[in-house]
Design an enzyme around this catalytic site. Structure first.
Site, short mmCIF file in Angstrom:
data_model
loop_
_atom_site.label_atom_id
_atom_site.label_comp_id
_atom_site.label_asym_id
_atom_site.label_seq_id
_atom_site.Cartn_x
_atom_site.Cartn_y
_atom_site.Cartn_z
N TYR A 36 31.77 48.34 24.08
CA TYR A 36 30.66 49.11 23.91
C TYR A 36 30.24 49.36 22.25
CZ TYR A 36 30.58 50.89 28.66
OH TYR A 36 30.34 50.73 29.92
N GLU A 129 53.36 45.03 45.30
CA GLU A 129 51.91 44.54 45.21
C GLU A 129 51.07 45.77 45.30
OE1 GLU A 129 48.87 41.89 47.12
OE2 GLU A 129 50.87 41.37 47.70
N ASP A 182 52.54 40.34 49.71
CA ASP A 182 51.86 40.05 51.10
C ASP A 182 52.26 38.47 51.42
OD1 ASP A 182 50.89 42.51 51.74
OD2 ASP A 182 48.93 41.87 50.85
#
Length: 270
Positions: A36, A129, A182
């Site tokens: 910004y 995770e 996973d």
């Protein structure tokens, strides 16, 4: 001599100029805040966040320094909980074993993280995770049954989470680190980022790498879970798998698991 190349060259100087101002003021900014500032100062050269992110990488490589030394603070999503006491000089200590299931939010200020004194009687460090699994384990007070510290970056690891993990591994070198991820390409990619670093981080890639072991489902365990737990691999999964399989760092056991995911065309989530 191409216009885009010339713009990329100018961006490097614009970012260094802005970082010089920030450091002169004794401040820290996130990459988003820096965007910004640059958008306001030089809109011709910085039309999107990607321009800033890539240029920061160029500056880090050019000056052979860290983002923190440029006055750029990491954005952190991470949290930790368990058998760990954090103590910053002249501040009250934080006992992470008595917190709520959301745990202690990891600050993005690496200087502050580096000043922390760490004490623990844990035997294990467990990376989780998913935030939902982290909160489930935290709510069950797993660390009271299994003396451990739980850490999550709520997905793909950010620099601050990797930094505090590296500090913990240096402070407690005999404490093994396990990653609960996973059984899919993204989970293995997250494990590899903690273990080897991230290519997208350039020279900072290996700075916070740790010896992380895989905890969780394997291909040989698939018969133990219902068929409804499986999902088809998406194009994004296959893209991640292809990238990982081309890596020279991938261990043979991890490569075999990834190959099995691709061959079966399925993934299983915790």
């Amino acid at each position: 001599m191409r216009e885009n190349d010339a713009k990329a060259f100018v961006r490097v100087w614009k970012v260094m100029e802005m970082c010089y101002k920030i450091l002169g003021e004794g401040k820290l900014v996130t990459q988003r805040e820096l965007f910004y500032k640059l958008l306001s100062d030089s809109p011709k050269y910085f039309s999107c966040q990607r321009h800033v992110n890539q240029t920061i990488q160029d500056v880090v490589s050019l000056l052979r320094c860290t983002r923190q030394s440029l006055g750029i603070m990491a954005s952190s999503r991470g949290a930790l909980i368990g058998r760990l006491v954090l103590h910053e000089p002249e501040e009250e200590h934080i006992d992470c074993s008595i917190l709520g299931p959301s745990g202690h939010a990891i600050t993005g200020d690496l200087n502050q993280l580096s000043r922390l004194n760490l004490s623990s009687d844990a035997r294990y460090l467990i990376l989780v995770e998913k935030d939902a699994i982290f909160q489930r384990l935290a709510e069950d007070r797993l660390y009271n049954q299994l003396p451990c510290i739980l850490i999550t970056a709520k997905g793909y690891p950010d620099i601050a989470t990797r930094f505090i993990l590296h500090r913990l591994s240096q402070t407690f070198p005999n404490m093994p680190i396990f990653a609960l991820v996973d059984w899919n390409p993204a989970g293995l990619s997250i494990l590899c980022t903690y273990k080897y670093g991230s290519i997208s981080m350039g020279l900072e890639s290996y700075r916070y790498a740790c010896n992380v072991k895989w905890l969780g489902l394997r291909g040989d365990d698939l018969q133990l879970i219902p068929q409804s737990a499986f999902q088809e691999l998406k194009p994004r999964d296959l893209q991640i798998a292809k990238s990982l399989l081309s890596s020279k760092f991938l261990q043979d056991t991890h490569r075999a698991e990834l190959t099995r995911m691709v061959e079966t065309g399925t993934r299983a989530e915790i």
